[in-house]
Motif scaffolding. Structure first.
Motif, PDB file in Angstrom:
ATOM      1  N   PHE A   1     -29.062 -63.505  -2.211  1.00 30.03           N
ATOM      2  CA  PHE A   1     -30.358 -63.643  -3.061  1.00 30.03           C
ATOM      3  C   PHE A   1     -31.573 -64.041  -2.113  1.00 30.03           C
ATOM      4  O   PHE A   1     -31.250 -64.736  -1.171  1.00 30.03           O
ATOM      5  CB  PHE A   1     -30.144 -64.887  -4.158  1.00 30.03           C
ATOM      6  CG  PHE A   1     -31.674 -65.017  -4.872  1.00 30.03           C
ATOM      7  CD1 PHE A   1     -31.983 -64.195  -5.508  1.00 30.03           C
ATOM      8  CD2 PHE A   1     -32.005 -66.204  -4.674  1.00 30.03           C
ATOM      9  CE1 PHE A   1     -33.218 -64.519  -6.581  1.00 30.03           C
ATOM     10  CE2 PHE A   1     -33.479 -66.567  -5.329  1.00 30.03           C
ATOM     11  CZ  PHE A   1     -34.077 -65.407  -6.032  1.00 30.03           C
ATOM     12  N   ASP A   2     -32.508 -63.422  -2.296  1.00 27.65           N
ATOM     13  CA  ASP A   2     -33.784 -63.598  -1.391  1.00 27.65           C
ATOM     14  C   ASP A   2     -34.918 -64.343  -2.039  1.00 27.65           C
ATOM     15  O   ASP A   2     -35.183 -65.572  -1.829  1.00 27.65           O
ATOM     16  CB  ASP A   2     -34.182 -62.321  -1.005  1.00 27.65           C
ATOM     17  CG  ASP A   2     -35.125 -62.519   0.052  1.00 27.65           C
ATOM     18  OD1 ASP A   2     -35.760 -63.542   0.520  1.00 27.65           O
ATOM     19  OD2 ASP A   2     -36.270 -61.486   0.435  1.00 27.65           O
ATOM     20  N   SER A   3     -35.475 -63.987  -3.184  1.00 26.01           N
ATOM     21  CA  SER A   3     -36.622 -64.564  -3.856  1.00 26.01           C
ATOM     22  C   SER A   3     -36.750 -63.855  -5.132  1.00 26.01           C
ATOM     23  O   SER A   3     -36.449 -62.749  -5.531  1.00 26.01           O
ATOM     24  CB  SER A   3     -37.731 -64.383  -2.731  1.00 26.01           C
ATOM     25  OG  SER A   3     -38.260 -63.032  -2.731  1.00 26.01           O
ATOM     26  N   VAL A   4     -37.890 -64.418  -5.842  1.00 26.46           N
ATOM     27  CA  VAL A   4     -38.510 -63.849  -7.079  1.00 26.46           C
ATOM     28  C   VAL A   4     -39.974 -63.828  -6.801  1.00 26.46           C
ATOM     29  O   VAL A   4     -40.678 -64.794  -6.445  1.00 26.46           O
ATOM     30  CB  VAL A   4     -38.524 -64.862  -8.273  1.00 26.46           C
ATOM     31  CG1 VAL A   4     -39.032 -64.128  -9.542  1.00 26.46           C
ATOM     32  CG2 VAL A   4     -36.756 -65.002  -8.749  1.00 26.46           C
ATOM     33  N   SER A   5     -40.581 -62.390  -6.632  1.00 32.56           N
ATOM     34  CA  SER A   5     -41.810 -62.250  -6.274  1.00 32.56           C
ATOM     35  C   SER A   5     -42.736 -61.549  -7.188  1.00 32.56           C
ATOM     36  O   SER A   5     -42.211 -61.218  -8.232  1.00 32.56           O
ATOM     37  CB  SER A   5     -41.973 -61.459  -4.976  1.00 32.56           C
ATOM     38  OG  SER A   5     -41.040 -60.135  -5.280  1.00 32.56           O
ATOM     39  N   GLU A   6     -43.973 -61.613  -7.187  1.00 29.19           N
ATOM     40  CA  GLU A   6     -44.989 -61.018  -8.020  1.00 29.19           C
ATOM     41  C   GLU A   6     -44.781 -59.376  -8.096  1.00 29.19           C
ATOM     42  O   GLU A   6     -44.373 -58.771  -7.184  1.00 29.19           O
ATOM     43  CB  GLU A   6     -46.086 -61.493  -7.595  1.00 29.19           C
ATOM     44  CG  GLU A   6     -46.700 -62.647  -7.888  1.00 29.19           C
ATOM     45  CD  GLU A   6     -47.011 -63.472  -9.161  1.00 29.19           C
ATOM     46  OE1 GLU A   6     -47.034 -62.496 -10.074  1.00 29.19           O
ATOM     47  OE2 GLU A   6     -46.846 -64.368  -9.280  1.00 29.19           O
ATOM     48  N   GLY A   7     -45.279 -58.865  -9.128  1.00 27.40           N
ATOM     49  CA  GLY A   7     -45.143 -57.307  -9.118  1.00 27.40           C
ATOM     50  C   GLY A   7     -44.404 -57.213 -10.501  1.00 27.40           C
ATOM     51  O   GLY A   7     -43.237 -56.719 -10.370  1.00 27.40           O
ATOM     52  N   SER A   8     -44.862 -57.812 -11.649  1.00 24.27           N
ATOM     53  CA  SER A   8     -44.251 -58.199 -12.642  1.00 24.27           C
ATOM     54  C   SER A   8     -43.331 -59.599 -12.464  1.00 24.27           C
ATOM     55  O   SER A   8     -43.795 -60.462 -11.769  1.00 24.27           O
ATOM     56  CB  SER A   8     -43.425 -57.147 -13.477  1.00 24.27           C
ATOM     57  OG  SER A   8     -44.111 -56.208 -13.751  1.00 24.27           O
ATOM     58  N   ALA A   9     -41.918 -59.278 -12.606  1.00 20.52           N
ATOM     59  CA  ALA A   9     -41.084 -60.275 -11.870  1.00 20.52           C
ATOM     60  C   ALA A   9     -40.178 -59.641 -10.944  1.00 20.52           C
ATOM     61  O   ALA A   9     -39.000 -58.732 -11.555  1.00 20.52           O
ATOM     62  CB  ALA A   9     -40.519 -61.356 -12.816  1.00 20.52           C
ATOM     63  N   ASP A  10     -40.111 -59.581  -9.713  1.00 19.24           N
ATOM     64  CA  ASP A  10     -39.323 -58.821  -8.816  1.00 19.24           C
ATOM     65  C   ASP A  10     -38.306 -59.836  -8.464  1.00 19.24           C
ATOM     66  O   ASP A  10     -38.308 -60.747  -7.671  1.00 19.24           O
ATOM     67  CB  ASP A  10     -39.859 -58.435  -7.585  1.00 19.24           C
ATOM     68  CG  ASP A  10     -40.850 -57.267  -8.164  1.00 19.24           C
ATOM     69  OD1 ASP A  10     -41.009 -56.966  -9.358  1.00 19.24           O
ATOM     70  OD2 ASP A  10     -41.789 -56.753  -7.114  1.00 19.24           O
ATOM     71  N   LEU A  11     -36.961 -59.414  -8.922  1.00 19.90           N
ATOM     72  CA  LEU A  11     -35.631 -60.330  -8.219  1.00 19.90           C
ATOM     73  C   LEU A  11     -35.144 -59.700  -6.941  1.00 19.90           C
ATOM     74  O   LEU A  11     -34.541 -58.721  -6.835  1.00 19.90           O
ATOM     75  CB  LEU A  11     -34.601 -60.498  -9.378  1.00 19.90           C
ATOM     76  CG  LEU A  11     -35.150 -60.593 -10.797  1.00 19.90           C
ATOM     77  CD1 LEU A  11     -33.759 -61.050 -11.827  1.00 19.90           C
ATOM     78  CD2 LEU A  11     -35.949 -61.970 -10.767  1.00 19.90           C
ATOM     79  N   ASN A  12     -35.326 -60.152  -5.840  1.00 17.28           N
ATOM     80  CA  ASN A  12     -35.114 -59.568  -4.766  1.00 17.28           C
ATOM     81  C   ASN A  12     -33.947 -60.185  -3.868  1.00 17.28           C
ATOM     82  O   ASN A  12     -33.406 -61.133  -3.859  1.00 17.28           O
ATOM     83  CB  ASN A  12     -36.309 -59.759  -3.822  1.00 17.28           C
ATOM     84  CG  ASN A  12     -37.512 -59.432  -4.069  1.00 17.28           C
ATOM     85  OD1 ASN A  12     -37.748 -58.337  -4.335  1.00 17.28           O
ATOM     86  ND2 ASN A  12     -38.435 -60.485  -4.226  1.00 17.28           N
ATOM     87  N   ALA A  13     -33.012 -59.222  -3.553  1.00 12.10           N
ATOM     88  CA  ALA A  13     -31.564 -59.656  -2.893  1.00 12.10           C
ATOM     89  C   ALA A  13     -31.544 -58.742  -1.604  1.00 12.10           C
ATOM     90  O   ALA A  13     -32.391 -57.695  -1.303  1.00 12.10           O
ATOM     91  CB  ALA A  13     -30.467 -59.192  -3.657  1.00 12.10           C
TER      92      ALA A  13
END
Length: 238
Positions: A43-55
């Motif tokens: 898991f990396d982060s939750v970022s803007e752009g709606s809600a982007d769940l980054n891995a």
């Protein structure tokens, strides 16, 4: 900065500040199952752009394996894919899976739920009065409907005092009411009782006989009076 071998689940319809942690945990658990390669995916982060769940994934071999597994699950409607789809449907989000080049590789289906319809009208309901109580100007009143449902009502202190003497009896109440129609069914949300009638205990046959004998009545001409009377147990918004 985006990490190598990145994967992003884009949730349109929310944002990082609006996404509760409890929901985030559910999505992360579903993504863990969906991606597979548990030791290689991070898991990396939750970022803007709606809600982007980054891995991100450790290496190219593991990355390609994750992409293959996720794509096959979507194509075959696998259990991990269904789990994510169900979460999106429940929350009303639109989901897309993006690869490291920000290319959409999976678009999750969007299922629009029926929007509830609200109506305010004067109506009547009837059932068994089982609760009258409170200390404010609007006294909560609870009536058990014909199918065991609870009708939430309120009354003035004066009217509530009169109702209180008829606890556990069948009554008919009338007043301004708020109804909600969801998935084809009407539900009473609240009624402000303006008047009530105590219902006498009588057999269905005696009730029909009494109605037929009333002056100016047309029930005697009905072929199925029994069925019509049964439908009068509660008035709805249809």
């Amino acid at each position: 900065m985006k990490k190598p071998n990145a994967l992003t689940l884009k949730l349109d319809g929310t944002s990082p500040s609006k996404l509760p942690m409890a929901k985030l945990v559910k999505y992360m658990a579903a993504l863990t199952d969906f991606y597979g390669s548990v030791e290689a995916v991070h898991f990396d982060s939750v970022s803007e752009g709606s809600a982007d769940l980054n891995a991100w994934v450790d290496n190219d071999i593991s990355y390609n394996a994750v992409i293959t597994k996720a794509t096959l699950a979507a194509q075959n409607n696998g259990s991990s894919y269904q789990r994510l789809t169900n979460l999106l449907e429940q929350d009303g989000f639109v989901g897309k899976l993006l690869d490291r080049n920000d290319t959409v590789i999976i678009s999750f289906p969007t299922i629009k739920k029926d929007m509830p319809l609200y109506v305010t009208k004067v109506a009547e309901i009837q059932g068994r009065l089982y609760s009258v109580g409170g200390k404010d100007d609007s006294i909560p009143v609870r009536i058990e409907g014909p199918n065991g449902e609870t009708f939430k009502c309120e009354a003035t202190p004066e009217l509530a005092s009169s109702l209180g003497s008829h606890l556990f009896k069948n009554i008919r109440v009338k007043g301004e009411s708020n109804w909600e129609k969801r998935e084809g069914k009407w539900e009473l949300k609240k009624m402000k009782i303006a008047s009530f009638t105590l219902l006498k205990k009588t057999s269905l046959r005696d009730a029909i006989s009494s109605i037929k004998q009333a002056p100016g009545d047309q029930w005697s001409e009905e072929e199925d009076a029994d069925s019509l009377l049964k439908t009068m147990r509660v008035i709805n918004c249809e």
